[in-house]
Design a protein around this motif. Sequence first.
Motif, short mmCIF file in Angstrom:
data_model
loop_
_atom_site.label_atom_id
_atom_site.label_comp_id
_atom_site.label_asym_id
_atom_site.label_seq_id
_atom_site.Cartn_x
_atom_site.Cartn_y
_atom_site.Cartn_z
N VAL A 79 -0.84 24.62 35.84
CA VAL A 79 -0.14 23.80 36.82
C VAL A 79 0.76 22.78 36.11
CG1 VAL A 79 -0.43 22.05 38.64
CG2 VAL A 79 -1.85 24.09 38.65
N PHE A 83 4.73 22.75 36.49
CA PHE A 83 5.31 21.52 37.02
C PHE A 83 6.44 21.02 36.12
CE2 PHE A 83 5.39 16.90 36.57
CZ PHE A 83 5.89 16.55 37.82
N PHE A 87 10.16 20.41 37.10
CA PHE A 87 10.54 19.00 37.15
C PHE A 87 11.61 18.65 36.12
CE2 PHE A 87 9.75 14.43 36.37
CZ PHE A 87 9.84 13.96 37.67
N ALA A 102 9.54 21.23 42.06
CA ALA A 102 8.23 20.77 41.58
C ALA A 102 7.27 20.41 42.71
CB ALA A 102 8.41 19.56 40.66
N TYR A 105 3.58 21.67 43.14
CA TYR A 105 2.62 21.25 42.12
C TYR A 105 2.21 19.79 42.27
CZ TYR A 105 4.75 25.45 40.24
OH TYR A 105 5.24 26.72 40.11
N MET A 106 2.94 19.03 43.11
CA MET A 106 2.71 17.59 43.22
C MET A 106 1.85 17.25 44.43
SD MET A 106 6.29 15.67 42.41
CE MET A 106 7.50 16.71 43.19
N TYR A 111 5.23 13.34 45.69
CA TYR A 111 6.45 13.98 46.17
C TYR A 111 7.29 12.99 46.97
CZ TYR A 111 9.53 16.75 49.11
OH TYR A 111 10.63 17.23 49.78
N LYS A 182 -3.55 19.03 41.83
CA LYS A 182 -2.17 18.62 42.06
C LYS A 182 -1.78 17.55 41.05
CE LYS A 182 -1.13 20.75 45.98
NZ LYS A 182 0.11 21.40 46.30
N VAL A 183 -0.52 17.51 40.70
CA VAL A 183 0.00 16.49 39.80
C VAL A 183 0.10 15.19 40.59
CG1 VAL A 183 1.93 15.78 38.35
CG2 VAL A 183 1.27 18.20 38.46
#
Length: 192
Positions: A79, A83, A87, A102, A105-106, A111, A182-183
């Motif tokens: 991930v 990302f 990004f 991106a 992944y966020m 986001y 998730k980021v």
Amino acid sequence: MSVRQKKMLVLLSIIVFLGIMISAFTFKQKPASSLHQKRQAPSSESVQEEHEAMIEGRENPYDQTQRNTKGDLQRTKEVATEFVRAFASFNGKNPSEHIEKAKPYMSEEMYQNYKNQKERGTLTYDKVVPETLQTTEVSNDDPDVIQWNVVMQGKVYDVEGKAQPEEDWYLVTLKKQDDRYKVVGVRVNLPN
């Protein structure tokens, strides 16, 4: 007193003075706890025993591989890499495109934060094209998150289309949300 005795007395005084100065200097250099300990080098057996006790008894609080499963680590690594691939790919003609790429992944909060802070290109920075990504482990003492360092090597294009090589380091922080990682944060090119 003869001249020879006076010279010896002066020489002896200088030696005593230097000895006192050297001992005072070394006394200040040593930590207080070492004054009460024996001045004995540890034997190789005691060093080995301490090392084994550390391995068996205690975890390293900065080693995220000790508190996460291999599956979680592998998924978060993938991930983080994907990302950064999305990004980092900035396009000055469409400044929010990389945020939208991106988005999967966020976290929703991250986001929304980036969506509201649109980036613009400059004369020397109009487009970024990632070419290679390398992911490495980092020291992380927060048990709630997993972090990865992703090194992006690629090209940066100016408004005239001239390319220059670029290397950026992304510290990506991931957290489990709704059974998926998730980021939740990213920091680029941190100083040492």
